[in-house]
Write a protein that holds these residues in place. Structure first.
Motif, PDB file in Angstrom:
ATOM      1  N   MET A   1       0.840  -1.201   0.000  1.00 57.63           N
ATOM      2  CA  MET A   1       0.000   0.000   0.000  1.00 57.63           C
ATOM      3  C   MET A   1       0.877   1.254   0.000  1.00 57.63           C
ATOM      4  N   LYS A   2       0.658   2.143  -0.971  1.00 52.04           N
ATOM      5  CA  LYS A   2       1.514   3.327  -1.065  1.00 52.04           C
ATOM      6  C   LYS A   2       1.104   4.366  -0.032  1.00 52.04           C
ATOM      7  N   ILE A   3       2.145   4.932   0.591  1.00 50.58           N
ATOM      8  CA  ILE A   3       1.895   5.992   1.565  1.00 50.58           C
ATOM      9  C   ILE A   3       2.294   7.304   0.912  1.00 50.58           C
ATOM     10  N   LEU A   5       3.996  10.719   0.547  1.00 50.58           N
ATOM     11  CA  LEU A   5       5.176  11.327   1.155  1.00 50.58           C
ATOM     12  C   LEU A   5       5.304  12.759   0.661  1.00 50.58           C
ATOM     13  N   THR A   7       8.183  16.099   1.039  1.00 47.82           N
ATOM     14  CA  THR A   7       9.391  16.701   1.624  1.00 47.82           C
ATOM     15  C   THR A   7       9.266  18.211   1.524  1.00 47.82           C
ATOM     16  N   SER A  34      15.234   9.551  10.314  1.00 46.74           N
ATOM     17  CA  SER A  34      16.485   9.525   9.566  1.00 46.74           C
ATOM     18  C   SER A  34      17.570   8.886  10.419  1.00 46.74           C
ATOM     19  N   ASN A  36      20.692   9.530   9.757  1.00 47.91           N
ATOM     20  CA  ASN A  36      21.872  10.386   9.566  1.00 47.91           C
ATOM     21  C   ASN A  36      21.885  11.489  10.611  1.00 47.91           C
ATOM     22  N   THR A  45      11.033  15.073   5.568  1.00 49.39           N
ATOM     23  CA  THR A  45      10.088  14.272   4.786  1.00 49.39           C
ATOM     24  C   THR A  45       8.988  13.792   5.720  1.00 49.39           C
TER      25      THR A  45
ATOM     26  N   GLU B 189      20.132  10.734   2.205  1.00 52.75           N
ATOM     27  CA  GLU B 189      19.011   9.848   2.520  1.00 52.75           C
ATOM     28  C   GLU B 189      18.893   8.738   1.483  1.00 52.75           C
ATOM     29  N   PHE B 277       8.410  -0.015   1.543  1.00 54.15           N
ATOM     30  CA  PHE B 277       8.290   1.377   1.977  1.00 54.15           C
ATOM     31  C   PHE B 277       9.619   2.101   1.784  1.00 54.15           C
ATOM     32  N   GLN B 280       9.883   2.917  -1.765  1.00 53.02           N
ATOM     33  CA  GLN B 280       9.018   4.050  -2.076  1.00 53.02           C
ATOM     34  C   GLN B 280       9.677   5.365  -1.636  1.00 53.02           C
ATOM     35  N   LEU B 281      10.277   5.326  -0.456  1.00 49.57           N
ATOM     36  CA  LEU B 281      10.957   6.510   0.079  1.00 49.57           C
ATOM     37  C   LEU B 281      12.134   6.906  -0.806  1.00 49.57           C
ATOM     38  N   HIS B 284      10.837   8.609  -3.802  1.00 53.34           N
ATOM     39  CA  HIS B 284      10.372   9.947  -3.430  1.00 53.34           C
ATOM     40  C   HIS B 284      11.549  10.926  -3.407  1.00 53.34           C
ATOM     41  N   HIS B 285      12.637  10.521  -2.772  1.00 54.74           N
ATOM     42  CA  HIS B 285      13.824  11.381  -2.715  1.00 54.74           C
ATOM     43  C   HIS B 285      14.414  11.573  -4.118  1.00 54.74           C
ATOM     44  N   ASN B 288      12.713  14.266  -5.786  1.00 53.72           N
ATOM     45  CA  ASN B 288      13.141  15.565  -5.250  1.00 53.72           C
ATOM     46  C   ASN B 288      14.502  15.973  -5.785  1.00 53.72           C
TER      47      ASN B 288
END
Lengths: 365, 317
Positions: A1-3, A5, A7, A34, A36, A45, B189, B277, B280-281, B284-285, B288
């Motif tokens: 399932m896509k969430i 997002l 940023t 994150s 990092n 994000t 990221e 996920f 997907q992330l 997404h980045h 961007n």
């Protein structure tokens, strides 16, 4: 399932709305974690979730986590010690003022915890630091804006509940002044939650230690500068040390991430190996302090019980502590759990002994 | 003999002193295998960003040197007998030579980079090496800990594995003196996610999942190390029962331990879903990233897009 997002740059007009959770009534924006820690970033994000899809625990149990109910023992213990101290000295107790002041102290602690979590979220610390994040915001149960409002509410409530004591016992004013000074310096000096700076250790010691116990002493009707007042200070010092030990244990458990994020506290300063000695020494001081209290008036069997129980936890904790090989992993978590359980046990056995003494005292007299 | 990662002259014996006994033989062995994936990643960036050919070679050489240095040390730390189908350096030569050869590669990296003249690149590379070593150190400290949790392993892998991927993504821009904070934050990221996906896919091989190359199974577990998949699958096992993991000898034993074949397959599905996920992330980045690229650099997006399929699902390009 896509969430979904999104940023956003911190300079974006929409950023604060998403961060605080005020951008929408139907959706929640959860910052994505994150790994990092030391990377500077101006963007965040978010996961955008429908509010109706977020299911909080049954019967509002999440409020226990939001309000950090289990931390209230740090106030409950000094309240208990104060009452016992005054009862043992057969001093008249102002139950109404004392109870209101105690509730005020609980409220203020809740307010500080909520505000810390809010600041952590605002600064982005909760995305980087696994322990700092107010998990309740991460789970979408509350927004940061709600958390801020609740912290103001509890802060205001705490002040209101303490007002009768201040009016009745003006010496409480000195205590409130100390709280305000420590609180303002601690909270306004840094833009993030209190517990990650060295100043926080002193704040915790004073606010949950001698400052709290002296305030409670006056609020329950205790007199200034008499024997019971100094006992209250000693009791407060001990409970302050217990709270400080608990904080240092938590910092040790997170030493790796704290160090990567350049937080300076006692444990990160000392490092992984030297902190073991620091924590061991701290624990021994707590145990010896407790045993000294026992020596000053306990029955032999009570003293021996305390000695056995505290020796058991000392052995378990120190064995786990000095066998630690890694700042990450299950061993450090187990060691820190043993330390927390041990300090809770010290509180319980001392409380039981004080209750027992009081009960015996009342029977005899 | 010049060793070429496909399309690259990574290692030339002239790079190393001929008078040091066995050094060039050791490097011949080391560089003659491997897919040179990280070097290829540099090539993707170099092509799209129109990187200077000298810079391109330098970056590719740098990352392959660092990666191979870490392999030399890793194999000694783990006491591995084989690397890329051949006897490991520490066994074939001596442990001392393996350590020194790894150190020498890292020193060479610093010599070559400092000659390039971009101090930020040198600084970032040094930071990356430091992170890599920290990750190695921490991973070694977790051997024998069967109760470690996935989120803790993620932190270790972010240092040990992802740091190289992050470098591959960021170094080409640093070499071109493009230092925009948001750009590098996005790349950081993306690198973390690629590293996580790569590591998790590698960890699945240990349980014979998508093991197209037929690598030996349960190597991690037998060495006393819980990898990310094992940590995920056993997260609901009571802590007191986790010590039993050290007795597991076969894959069948492991599947029975977690509750049987069906439970194992279900957990694999959930693990894949969790990593979906992350994929997907990453995308997404990647989207961007577009705003930081000039129009002639946009093809970089389509070149970077299939990486998740390659690294996690192990689909051939």
């Amino acid at each position: 399932m896509k969430i979904e997002l999104l940023t956003l740059d911190k300079k974006d007009d929409r950023f604060l709305g998403y961060l605080l959770g005020t951008f929408s009534k139907e959706f929640r924006a959860i910052p994505v974690q994150s790994l990092n820690v030391h990377q500077k970033t101006n963007q965040v994000t978010f996961k955008i979730l429908k509010k109706e899809d977020i299911v909080p625990p049954f019967l509002g149990m999440h409020w226990i986590q939001i309000l950090k109910i289990r931390n209230l023992i740090m106030v409950a213990f000094p309240v208990f010690l104060t009452i016992i101290n005054l009862l043992s000295a057969r001093q008249p107790i102002e139950w109404i003022y004392g109870t209101l002041a105690s509730l005020g102290a609980f409220s203020l602690l809740i307010a500080v915890n909520l505000h810390n979590d809010y600041l952590d979220h605002l600064s982005g610390l909760d995305r980087l630091h696994p322990d700092s994040r107010s998990r309740v915001i991460q789970k979408g149960w509350v927004t940061a804006s709600q958390m801020k409002n609740w912290s103001f509410f509890y802060g205001f409530l705490g002040g209101l509940l303490g007002l009768p004591s201040l009016i009745q016992f003006p010496q409480v004013g000195f205590v409130i002044l100390a709280v305000v000074v420590i609180g303002l310096v601690g909270l306004t000096s840094y833009k993030m939650g209190l517990r990650y700076r060295r100043w926080s250790e002193l704040s915790v010691f004073f606010l949950l230690g001698p400052v709290l116990s002296s305030g409670l002493h006056f609020s329950f009707g205790g007199l200034s500068l008499n024997a019971e007042f100094w006992k209250a200070i000693i009791f407060g010092t001990y409970s302050g040390l217990l709270s400080l030990f608990y904080l240092n244990i938590k910092n040790y458990e997170q030493i790796m991430v704290n160090d990567q994020a350049r937080f300076v506290n006692t444990v990160s300063y000392l490092g992984f190996e030297r902190s073991k000695w620091f924590l061991a020494f701290f624990w021994v001081i707590l145990v010896l302090g407790l045993l000294v209290f026992y020596l000053m008036g306990a029955e032999l069997w009570s003293f021996l019980s305390a000695l056995v129980i505290s020796s058991f936890f000392t052995y378990k904790f120190l064995k786990k502590l000095f066998r630690l090989q890694s700042p990450i992993g299950s061993q450090i978590a187990e060691c820190c759990f043993t330390a927390k359980l041990g300090s809770l046990t010290l509180m319980i056995i001392w409380s039981l002994d004080l209750l027992l003494k009081l009960f015996q005292f009342r029977i005899v007299t | 003999m010049q060793i070429q990662s496909p399309d690259y002259k990574i290692f030339d014996p002239q790079d190393f002193p001929a008078y040091l006994p066995k050094l060039n033989n050791l490097y011949d062995d080391l560089f003659s295998g491997g897919k040179g994936f990280r070097g290829k990643l540099i090539k993707i960036f170099a092509k799209n960003l129109k990187l200077d050919p000298k810079a391109e070679t330098l970056l590719a050489q740098t990352i392959e040197f660092i990666h191979n240095a870490s392999l030399l040390h890793d194999d000694l730390i783990d006491r591995s007998a084989l690397r890329r189908g051949k006897t490991t350096a520490w066994l074939r030569f001596t442990p001392e030579y393996a350590v020194l050869a790894g150190d020498y590669l890292l020193a060479r990296v610093m010599v070559n980079l400092s000659g390039f003249g971009n101090i930020k690149l040198v600084q970032y590379t040094a930071q990356m090496i430091s992170d890599l070593l920290e990750g190695e150190w921490l991973q070694d400290s977790l051997v024998g800990d069967f109760k470690v949790e996935l989120h803790q392993l993620d932190r270790v892998h972010n240092l040990k594995t992802a740091s190289l991927f992050k470098w591959c993504l960021r170094a080409p821009f640093i070499a071109q003196e493009r230092y925009d904070e948001n750009l590098h934050s996005t790349l950081e990221e993306m690198g973390t996610l690629l590293g996580q996906l790569f590591q998790r896919s590698d960890d699945l091989l240990d349980y014979d999942i998508r093991n197209y190359e037929g690598k030996a199974v349960l190597g991690d577990l037998r060495s006393g190390y819980i990898n990310s998949f094992a940590a995920f699958v056993t997260q609901h096992v009571p802590t007191s029962e986790k010590e039993y993991l050290k007795n597991i000898k076969t894959l069948t034993d492991f599947k029975n331990y977690v509750g049987g074949e069906e439970v194992f397959e279900q957990k694999l599905k959930e693990f894949d879903q969790a990593n979906e996920f992350l994929i997907q992330l990453y995308h997404h980045h990647l989207k961007n990233l577009e705003r930081h690229l000039a129009s002639h650099e946009q093809k970089l997006m389509s070149d970077l897009s299939p990486l998740t399929d390659l690294l996690y699902w192990r689909k051939k390009p």
